[in-house]
Design an enzyme around this catalytic site. Structure first.
Site, PDB file in Angstrom:
ATOM      1  N   HIS A   5      10.769  15.890   4.759  1.00  0.00           N
ATOM      2  CA  HIS A   5      10.564  14.943   3.664  1.00  0.00           C
ATOM      3  C   HIS A   5      10.046  15.543   2.358  1.00  0.00           C
ATOM      4  O   HIS A   5      10.048  14.872   1.329  1.00  0.00           O
ATOM      5  CB  HIS A   5       9.570  13.871   4.121  1.00  0.00           C
ATOM      6  CG  HIS A   5       9.897  12.485   3.636  1.00  0.00           C
ATOM      7  ND1 HIS A   5      10.475  12.232   2.418  1.00  0.00           N
ATOM      8  CD2 HIS A   5       9.716  11.277   4.198  1.00  0.00           C
ATOM      9  CE1 HIS A   5      10.627  10.923   2.261  1.00  0.00           C
ATOM     10  NE2 HIS A   5      10.183  10.329   3.335  1.00  0.00           N
ATOM     11  N   TYR A  34       1.911  -0.635   3.289  1.00  0.00           N
ATOM     12  CA  TYR A  34       2.667   0.263   2.418  1.00  0.00           C
ATOM     13  C   TYR A  34       4.164  -0.009   2.571  1.00  0.00           C
ATOM     14  O   TYR A  34       4.673  -0.096   3.680  1.00  0.00           O
ATOM     15  CB  TYR A  34       2.371   1.711   2.805  1.00  0.00           C
ATOM     16  CG  TYR A  34       3.019   2.764   1.943  1.00  0.00           C
ATOM     17  CD1 TYR A  34       2.289   3.429   0.965  1.00  0.00           C
ATOM     18  CD2 TYR A  34       4.351   3.128   2.113  1.00  0.00           C
ATOM     19  CE1 TYR A  34       2.864   4.417   0.181  1.00  0.00           C
ATOM     20  CE2 TYR A  34       4.943   4.105   1.334  1.00  0.00           C
ATOM     21  CZ  TYR A  34       4.194   4.752   0.375  1.00  0.00           C
ATOM     22  OH  TYR A  34       4.774   5.723  -0.396  1.00  0.00           O
ATOM     23  N   THR A  84       8.693   8.065  -5.759  1.00  0.00           N
ATOM     24  CA  THR A  84       8.542   6.712  -5.225  1.00  0.00           C
ATOM     25  C   THR A  84       7.340   6.046  -5.850  1.00  0.00           C
ATOM     26  O   THR A  84       6.469   6.695  -6.422  1.00  0.00           O
ATOM     27  CB  THR A  84       8.354   6.721  -3.690  1.00  0.00           C
ATOM     28  OG1 THR A  84       7.139   7.411  -3.378  1.00  0.00           O
ATOM     29  CG2 THR A  84       9.527   7.368  -2.991  1.00  0.00           C
TER      30      THR A  84
END
Length: 671
Positions: free
Chosen positions: A383, A497, A510
């Protein structure tokens, strides 16, 4: 807690500018493509866009830094449903002091720094560092997975066939990207006006410095594609204190994992052309038939370790004569992992593709294409290099290409490609210290995965269509169901979240949507805490309020007007200057960022299932789907701090409650 960008979040990009245009409804995001007629091009490339892939990059708008006053206001709104009156009053006082003092100084410093770095966004370097400096293992918590739907033609769901077709389609995608003829990512607010040849011919002749503005004139919004450059031939290399991202753009080979062994073979020839699919099929068949046993000390297990531990072991591997082998893995196009298991149960699928036993994996790779013995295919990706925009584009394109234009078929015979000479099995030289490190890593990983629970729920009483009929945001309905479920289970509201991409901006990453709101808290109170039964009208209005508030938060996040990333940047500036500020030491701030409910929507026609690990020991990792034919949850946790089976029942009951409200009924208080 930073998850793959979903189809839903891609549809949010339009909100970045739709509010400025005062357009209330949104059309779907379309990436139009044209197939080039030349036979060689059709074989080598997915398509040939007349607009270069990175044509809009130079003129993309920059990610705005929100006004400090608005950030503080949004932060307090997020805290309101989580705190008691006394706690909120204390936090409000701290925020006011921050706004009037150190916060303003830090904000001005951040703005000045941003002005001196106009080539990027204010969050980009910090976000890379957040990942690369994190010393925890990448597997489970950070690496998400997405499972492809099966090929619509059952006879193609064969491991050898599907692996070959997906490797060829992946190579076609990579070549299309590298040649910069991959259609740029553009959100078409009005596809009838802009998703056509006229639009493309217009913008292709505009200088790159103004190309975005030309697209904007058509109400089309190009998206940031900077992360695509790390999609192939890349890996995350463990280093002490901070890892390194490595890319070898010259590499032409694939790394294949089978029973913990590593194999490489070239997918592209010396001229950069894709080898015949029958050759690739022959190589994969050779690997599947290789009799090499599982290594006693499988090196891939080290990618499940603490990053500093792995960095030391990697250094030892290099010093023991394995540097060239590691470089072959690091620079490979991607990793193809071929497994022995048949996978039919959703929980088995999730476990296999989220973590497996760690042996037949290399979790540091840009992405791994994983495939079960019965042809169930998945992408598990590291990621740090990106937030999933590029991965989801790859996912969709490869699914479409491999199912609609397969290069090998059930009747195809592998070629006589001399695979025994062209496929190389990597043989590591391991000393005693490395063997012991692998042994310890496997023990720790087995203990970690054994502590993880995972469950899946398919729900079909109502679906996305029903939400739309009620004029509600489907995503807000699922987020409300999660809030109701947790409140039903614990009687509490907690930090939640949901990621939202800011790819409408240059080097956007993001922003966080905070789905626990005063509106969702009000619905929890109406259903569970009312002294007198609420009316249907109150409940239906409550659903509407939840939807409107969630859509507003999503719109603000997509526009770069959330509060989380701004405060994140300010906190790092404070830490760099040695300041310990009351705002960031406030228990309420820490509580908000202890993410009990980490959520992401994984709705897409090409996705069967997806998920990730819970990010805190007492939380849940919740991947959910909102589709026309089904709703679904894929949830992880670490018992005994949490009870996943009970939570899943609560999710189902909450969806039933919402369905009752849709149909004019007051929900009964199910236990």
């Amino acid at each position: 807690m930073w998850r793959v960008v979903s189809a839903k979040h891609q549809s949010c990009y339009c909100m970045v500018f739709a509010s400025q245009l005062q357009i209330p409804t949104l059309s779907k995001c379309c990436s139009g493509v044209r197939l080039y007629s030349a036979t060689s091009d059709e074989r080598e490339y997915l398509h040939r866009s007349i607009v270069p892939t990175y044509h809009f990059q130079k003129s993309l708008p920059r990610l705005p830094i929100p006004k400090l006053e608005k950030t503080c206001e949004r932060y307090l709104k997020a805290q309101l449903p989580l705190l008691s009156s006394a706690e909120y009053a204390n936090t409000e006082t701290i925020v006011k002091g921050f706004l009037q003092g150190d916060g303003t100084v830090l904000h001005e410093e951040l703005v000045a720094k941003d002005k001196n770095n106009k080539h990027t966004s204010y969050i980009s370097d910090l976000w890379f560092d957040m990942y690369l400096k994190d010393r925890s293992p990448v597997v489970i918590t950070h690496n998400p997975f997405m499972v492809f739907n099966n090929d619509p033609k059952p006879e193609y769901n064969n491991q050898l066939l599907r692996a070959t077709n997906m490797v060829v389609s992946s190579a076609r995608f990579m070549k299309t990207l590298n040649k910069e003829i991959l259609e740029p990512e553009v959100f078409h607010l009005n596809p009838a006006k802009s998703d056509n040849e006229k639009f493309r011919k217009f913008v292709r002749f505009l200088p790159q410095a103004i190309s975005w503005y030309g697209a904007y004139w058509y109400k089309a919004f190009p998206l940031d594609m900077s992360q695509y450059k790390r999609l192939f031939n890349s890996t995350r290399i463990p280093r002490k204190s901070k890892d390194e991202l490595y890319t070898d753009e010259t590499a032409r080979h694939l790394v294949v994992l089978r029973k913990g062994n590593f194999y490489i073979f070239d997918v592209l020839d010396s001229n950069g052309n894709i080898y015949p699919a029958e050759d690739i099929m022959s190589h994969i068949k050779y690997i599947l038939e290789d009799s090499a046993p599982i290594p006693e000390y499988p090196v891939g297990v080290m990618t499940t370790e603490n990053r500093d531990v792995w960095a030391d072991v990697r250094t030892n591997l290099v010093n023991s004569g394995n540097e060239h082998l590691l470089k072959l893995i690091d620079g490979a196009m991607f990793a193809l992992a071929l497994d022995d298991k048949h996978l039919t149960d959703p929980n088995d699928i999730s476990r296999s593709f989220l973590h497996s036993d760690g042996i037949n994996r290399w979790f540091d790779k840009c992405f791994q294409l994983l495939m079960s013995d019965d042809g169930v295919a998945c992408v598990n990706f590291e990621h740090s290099w990106g937030d999933g925009v590029a991965v989801l584009r790859y996912f969709r394109e490869v699914f479409k290409d491999s199912t609609e234009k397969p290069q090998v078929h059930p009747t195809t015979k592998p070629s006589d490609a001399n695979s025994s000479q062209r496929v190389q099995r990597l043989e590591f030289k391991l000393d005693g210290a490395t063997k012991e490190a692998i042994k310890q890593a496997k023990t720790k990983f087995d203990k970690k995965t054994a502590s993880l629970d995972l469950q899946h729920l398919e729900y079909q009483t109502f679906t996305r269509k029903k939400c739309k009929q009620q004029k509600l945001s489907p995503d807000s309905v699922l987020q409300l169901a999660i809030q109701l479920a947790y409140f039903r289970q614990t009687g509490k509201t907690v930090g939640t979240y949901e990621s939202c991409s800011t790819a409408a901006f240059k080097h956007g990453r993001t922003e966080t949507v905070r789905p626990c709101t005063v509106a969702t808290k009000r619905m929890c109170d109406l259903i569970f805490n009312s002294k007198t039964p609420p009316t249907v009208e109150e409940l239906q209005q409550g659903l509407k309020n939840c939807s409107e508030m969630h859509q507003q938060l999503t719109r603000e996040a997509a526009m770069g007007k959330g509060f989380d990333r701004h405060l994140f940047a300010l906190r790092h500036l404070a830490e760099d200057s040695g300041k310990a500020l009351d705002l960031f030491e406030d228990p309420a701030y820490k509580k908000l960022n202890h993410i009990i409910l980490s959520t992401s929507t994984l709705s897409d026609p090409s996705v069967l299932i997806g998920g990730f690990g819970a990010v805190v020991p007492d939380g849940y990792g919740i991947g959910y789907a909102v589709e026309d034919g089904r709703l679904g949850f894929n949830i992880t946790n670490y018992p005994p701090a949490t009870d996943i089976n009970d939570f899943l029942k609560c999710c189902e009951h909450s969806l039933d409650d919402i369905y009752d409200i849709f149909n004019g009924r007051v929900p009964s208080k199910r236990s």
